[in-house]
Design a protein around this motif. Structure first.
Motif, PDB file in Angstrom:
ATOM      1  N   GLY A 233       0.832  -1.199   0.000  1.00 37.43           N
ATOM      2  CA  GLY A 233       0.000   0.000   0.000  1.00 37.43           C
ATOM      3  C   GLY A 233       0.862   1.243   0.000  1.00 37.43           C
ATOM      4  O   GLY A 233       2.046   1.201   0.355  1.00 37.43           O
ATOM      5  N   ILE A 234       0.287   2.350  -0.415  1.00 40.69           N
ATOM      6  CA  ILE A 234       1.009   3.619  -0.421  1.00 40.69           C
ATOM      7  C   ILE A 234       0.019   4.746  -0.178  1.00 40.69           C
ATOM      8  O   ILE A 234      -1.095   4.725  -0.716  1.00 40.69           O
ATOM      9  N   TRP A 235       0.421   5.695   0.638  1.00 37.09           N
ATOM     10  CA  TRP A 235      -0.447   6.843   0.916  1.00 37.09           C
ATOM     11  C   TRP A 235      -0.331   7.838  -0.224  1.00 37.09           C
ATOM     12  O   TRP A 235       0.763   8.267  -0.585  1.00 37.09           O
ATOM     13  N   LYS A 236      -1.491   8.177  -0.821  1.00 40.29           N
ATOM     14  CA  LYS A 236      -1.541   9.155  -1.910  1.00 40.29           C
ATOM     15  C   LYS A 236      -2.554  10.224  -1.564  1.00 40.29           C
ATOM     16  O   LYS A 236      -3.717   9.919  -1.307  1.00 40.29           O
ATOM     17  N   SER A 237      -2.100  11.453  -1.522  1.00 41.03           N
ATOM     18  CA  SER A 237      -2.992  12.596  -1.257  1.00 41.03           C
ATOM     19  C   SER A 237      -3.811  12.389   0.013  1.00 41.03           C
ATOM     20  O   SER A 237      -5.012  12.661   0.055  1.00 41.03           O
ATOM     21  N   GLY A 238      -3.160  11.866   1.029  1.00 41.08           N
ATOM     22  CA  GLY A 238      -3.825  11.693   2.315  1.00 41.08           C
ATOM     23  C   GLY A 238      -4.688  10.462   2.437  1.00 41.08           C
ATOM     24  O   GLY A 238      -5.349  10.258   3.456  1.00 41.08           O
ATOM     25  N   ALA A 239      -4.702   9.600   1.400  1.00 43.63           N
ATOM     26  CA  ALA A 239      -5.523   8.386   1.445  1.00 43.63           C
ATOM     27  C   ALA A 239      -4.648   7.172   1.182  1.00 43.63           C
ATOM     28  O   ALA A 239      -3.749   7.200   0.335  1.00 43.63           O
ATOM     29  N   LEU A 240      -4.910   6.107   1.928  1.00 42.32           N
ATOM     30  CA  LEU A 240      -4.158   4.878   1.751  1.00 42.32           C
ATOM     31  C   LEU A 240      -4.748   4.086   0.590  1.00 42.32           C
ATOM     32  O   LEU A 240      -5.934   3.786   0.574  1.00 42.32           O
ATOM     33  N   SER A 241      -3.907   3.754  -0.386  1.00 37.96           N
ATOM     34  CA  SER A 241      -4.368   3.021  -1.564  1.00 37.96           C
ATOM     35  C   SER A 241      -3.687   1.661  -1.636  1.00 37.96           C
ATOM     36  O   SER A 241      -2.473   1.540  -1.472  1.00 37.96           O
ATOM     37  N   PHE A 242      -4.515   0.624  -1.882  1.00 40.91           N
ATOM     38  CA  PHE A 242      -3.985  -0.717  -2.122  1.00 40.91           C
ATOM     39  C   PHE A 242      -3.976  -1.035  -3.615  1.00 40.91           C
ATOM     40  O   PHE A 242      -3.529  -2.097  -4.015  1.00 40.91           O
ATOM     41  N   ASP A 243      -4.493  -0.110  -4.410  1.00 40.84           N
ATOM     42  CA  ASP A 243      -4.559  -0.309  -5.863  1.00 40.84           C
ATOM     43  C   ASP A 243      -3.251   0.179  -6.479  1.00 40.84           C
ATOM     44  O   ASP A 243      -3.179   1.252  -7.080  1.00 40.84           O
ATOM     45  N   LEU A 244      -2.210  -0.620  -6.335  1.00 42.01           N
ATOM     46  CA  LEU A 244      -0.882  -0.202  -6.750  1.00 42.01           C
ATOM     47  C   LEU A 244      -0.638  -0.498  -8.216  1.00 42.01           C
ATOM     48  O   LEU A 244      -1.099  -1.500  -8.756  1.00 42.01           O
ATOM     49  N   LYS A 245       0.127   0.390  -8.846  1.00 41.18           N
ATOM     50  CA  LYS A 245       0.529   0.209 -10.233  1.00 41.18           C
ATOM     51  C   LYS A 245       2.055   0.139 -10.280  1.00 41.18           C
ATOM     52  O   LYS A 245       2.743   0.713  -9.439  1.00 41.18           O
ATOM     53  N   GLU A 246       2.573  -0.578 -11.270  1.00 43.50           N
ATOM     54  CA  GLU A 246       4.027  -0.731 -11.361  1.00 43.50           C
ATOM     55  C   GLU A 246       4.746   0.602 -11.536  1.00 43.50           C
ATOM     56  O   GLU A 246       5.877   0.765 -11.099  1.00 43.50           O
ATOM     57  N   ASP A 247       4.060   1.558 -12.173  1.00 42.19           N
ATOM     58  CA  ASP A 247       4.705   2.848 -12.432  1.00 42.19           C
ATOM     59  C   ASP A 247       4.427   3.883 -11.340  1.00 42.19           C
ATOM     60  O   ASP A 247       4.765   5.061 -11.495  1.00 42.19           O
ATOM     61  N   ASP A 248       3.815   3.458 -10.226  1.00 40.70           N
ATOM     62  CA  ASP A 248       3.632   4.381  -9.097  1.00 40.70           C
ATOM     63  C   ASP A 248       5.000   4.840  -8.595  1.00 40.70           C
ATOM     64  O   ASP A 248       5.896   4.025  -8.360  1.00 40.70           O
ATOM     65  N   LEU A 249       5.130   6.145  -8.436  1.00 42.25           N
ATOM     66  CA  LEU A 249       6.417   6.739  -8.076  1.00 42.25           C
ATOM     67  C   LEU A 249       6.498   6.982  -6.577  1.00 42.25           C
ATOM     68  O   LEU A 249       5.547   7.439  -5.952  1.00 42.25           O
ATOM     69  N   ILE A 250       7.643   6.653  -5.994  1.00 40.55           N
ATOM     70  CA  ILE A 250       7.887   6.930  -4.576  1.00 40.55           C
ATOM     71  C   ILE A 250       8.430   8.353  -4.457  1.00 40.55           C
ATOM     72  O   ILE A 250       9.434   8.695  -5.084  1.00 40.55           O
ATOM     73  N   ARG A 251       7.762   9.174  -3.650  1.00 45.26           N
ATOM     74  CA  ARG A 251       8.143  10.578  -3.503  1.00 45.26           C
ATOM     75  C   ARG A 251       8.629  10.842  -2.075  1.00 45.26           C
ATOM     76  O   ARG A 251       8.525   9.979  -1.198  1.00 45.26           O
ATOM     77  N   ASP A 252       9.121  12.075  -1.867  1.00 47.64           N
ATOM     78  CA  ASP A 252       9.678  12.391  -0.549  1.00 47.64           C
ATOM     79  C   ASP A 252       8.609  12.520   0.529  1.00 47.64           C
ATOM     80  O   ASP A 252       8.926  12.574   1.712  1.00 47.64           O
ATOM     81  N   ASN A 253       7.350  12.579   0.127  1.00 47.05           N
ATOM     82  CA  ASN A 253       6.275  12.646   1.119  1.00 47.05           C
ATOM     83  C   ASN A 253       5.436  11.366   1.142  1.00 47.05           C
ATOM     84  O   ASN A 253       4.356  11.334   1.721  1.00 47.05           O
ATOM     85  N   SER A 254       5.947  10.307   0.489  1.00 42.56           N
ATOM     86  CA  SER A 254       5.215   9.038   0.460  1.00 42.56           C
ATOM     87  C   SER A 254       5.326   8.315   1.795  1.00 42.56           C
ATOM     88  O   SER A 254       6.284   8.508   2.555  1.00 42.56           O
ATOM     89  N   VAL A 255       4.338   7.488   2.047  1.00 37.10           N
ATOM     90  CA  VAL A 255       4.379   6.574   3.182  1.00 37.10           C
ATOM     91  C   VAL A 255       4.014   5.197   2.633  1.00 37.10           C
ATOM     92  O   VAL A 255       2.959   5.023   2.031  1.00 37.10           O
ATOM     93  N   LEU A 256       4.912   4.244   2.826  1.00 38.76           N
ATOM     94  CA  LEU A 256       4.724   2.904   2.279  1.00 38.76           C
ATOM     95  C   LEU A 256       4.175   1.961   3.337  1.00 38.76           C
ATOM     96  O   LEU A 256       4.579   2.021   4.503  1.00 38.76           O
ATOM     97  N   LEU A 257       3.260   1.108   2.949  1.00 36.70           N
ATOM     98  CA  LEU A 257       2.761   0.042   3.811  1.00 36.70           C
ATOM     99  C   LEU A 257       3.397  -1.245   3.309  1.00 36.70           C
ATOM    100  O   LEU A 257       3.255  -1.601   2.138  1.00 36.70           O
ATOM    101  N   ALA A 258       4.125  -1.936   4.188  1.00 36.39           N
ATOM    102  CA  ALA A 258       4.871  -3.120   3.763  1.00 36.39           C
ATOM    103  C   ALA A 258       4.612  -4.299   4.694  1.00 36.39           C
ATOM    104  O   ALA A 258       4.295  -4.129   5.874  1.00 36.39           O
ATOM    105  N   VAL A 259       4.763  -5.485   4.131  1.00 31.14           N
ATOM    106  CA  VAL A 259       4.584  -6.725   4.870  1.00 31.14           C
ATOM    107  C   VAL A 259       5.854  -7.560   4.731  1.00 31.14           C
ATOM    108  O   VAL A 259       6.440  -7.626   3.646  1.00 31.14           O
ATOM    109  N   GLY A 260       6.266  -8.178   5.826  1.00 28.50           N
ATOM    110  CA  GLY A 260       7.450  -9.037   5.760  1.00 28.50           C
ATOM    111  C   GLY A 260       7.887  -9.481   7.129  1.00 28.50           C
ATOM    112  O   GLY A 260       7.243  -9.183   8.146  1.00 28.50           O
ATOM    113  N   THR A 261       8.992 -10.165   7.170  1.00 31.16           N
ATOM    114  CA  THR A 261       9.580 -10.570   8.445  1.00 31.16           C
ATOM    115  C   THR A 261      10.281  -9.362   9.058  1.00 31.16           C
ATOM    116  O   THR A 261      10.571  -8.380   8.357  1.00 31.16           O
TER     117      THR A 261
END
Length: 273
Positions: A233-261
């Motif tokens: 997931g990634i926060w876009k314009s104040g909203a959390l989106s799970f509809d990710l696209k391969e060309d989604d760009l990571i910016r300096d104000n992005s917040v990433l939601l990640a899963v892992g160990t």
């Protein structure tokens, strides 16, 4: 031959024949072959797990978060089954050989067919309203550990009332980072993560100004194997989106939601600074 008075007529006949073949082929593909294939797929639509399946995880609902989750489960040899009532989604999962059954997740028979009596965990991952119904049905089985994914944090208490053992709110995790941003650089270990089941956590990461991830697309991060953690997931314009696209760009104000160990998330954390 070219000057033969019959030549134009022959060309016309060939064109008509070829056109006819194309039209007939199109007709057969649209009105005969496609419906037949749909009937075959529906006939083979999985509706029940093998009786030998036990100690597994039932995942009700499929999306990008689940896509990442099942990768982790497969890597750890944890048996799981996805329950979905969207035919197109089931067809895709069957095509990809991902364990699934077709049916309404809130229906007792569907959950019985998913082997709920022998399962250890159920994850409700539909809308908040549907999750409440899923939890209510699943709570009949007292041995089961029920995890509900909530979209609106204010609905968490209702899912608890319905019988969920754990309610995970990805959006709620975000708030924990705001107060920690000033000191977060001093913390080397992963903090603020939620363990969704043993050994697998979900965490949100703010992107800082000097992060090497800035300017990269999600596809680049994935293809370059910069981290084994899965960005779901990634926060876009104040909203959390799970509809990710391969060309989604990571910016300096992005917040990433990640899963892992914890180890995978720690590696990703270092890349966010």
């Amino acid at each position: 031959m070219w000057s033969s008075p019959h030549f134009p007529g022959r060309i016309f006949s060939i064109v008509v024949q070829v056109t006819g073949i194309i039209l007939i082929s199109g007709f057969l593909a649209t009105y005969v072959i496609a419906p037949w294939m749909d009937r075959v797929i529906k006939f083979r639509m999985p509706r029940k797990v093998p009786s030998s399946m036990k100690e597994h995880i039932i995942i009700c609902g499929y999306n990008q978060l689940v896509e990442t989750l099942i990768d982790e489960l497969a890597e750890q040899d944890i048996t799981f089954i996805i329950v979905e009532d969207e035919e197109e989604t089931i067809k895709e999962l069957v095509y990809r050989d991902i364990p699934c059954i077709f049916g309404a997740p809130s229906d007792r028979l569907t959950l019985t067919n998913a082997g709920i009596e022998k399962a250890r965990i159920l994850i409700a991952n539909k809308s908040d309203e549907r999750n409440a119904n899923i939890v209510l049905t699943a709570r009949e089985f007292q041995h089961l550990n029920i995890i509900a994914i909530v979209e609106d944090r204010s609905n968490s208490k209702y899912l608890k009332y319905a019988g969920a053992d754990t309610v995970v709110s990805p959006k709620a995790i975000f708030g924990q980072f705001i107060g920690r941003k000033a000191m977060d650089r001093l913390v080397s270990r992963v903090t603020g993560s939620t363990e969704i089941f043993k050994g697998v956590h979900v965490t949100e990461f703010p992107i800082y100004l000097k992060s090497p991830l800035i300017g990269k697309t999600l596809k680049e991060v994935s293809s370059q194997k910069l981290t084994d953690a899965r960005i779901v997931g990634i926060w876009k314009s104040g909203a959390l989106s799970f509809d990710l696209k391969e060309d989604d760009l990571i910016r300096d104000n992005s917040v990433l939601l990640a899963v892992g160990t914890p180890e995978e998330l720690s590696k990703l954390k270092k890349l966010t600074h």
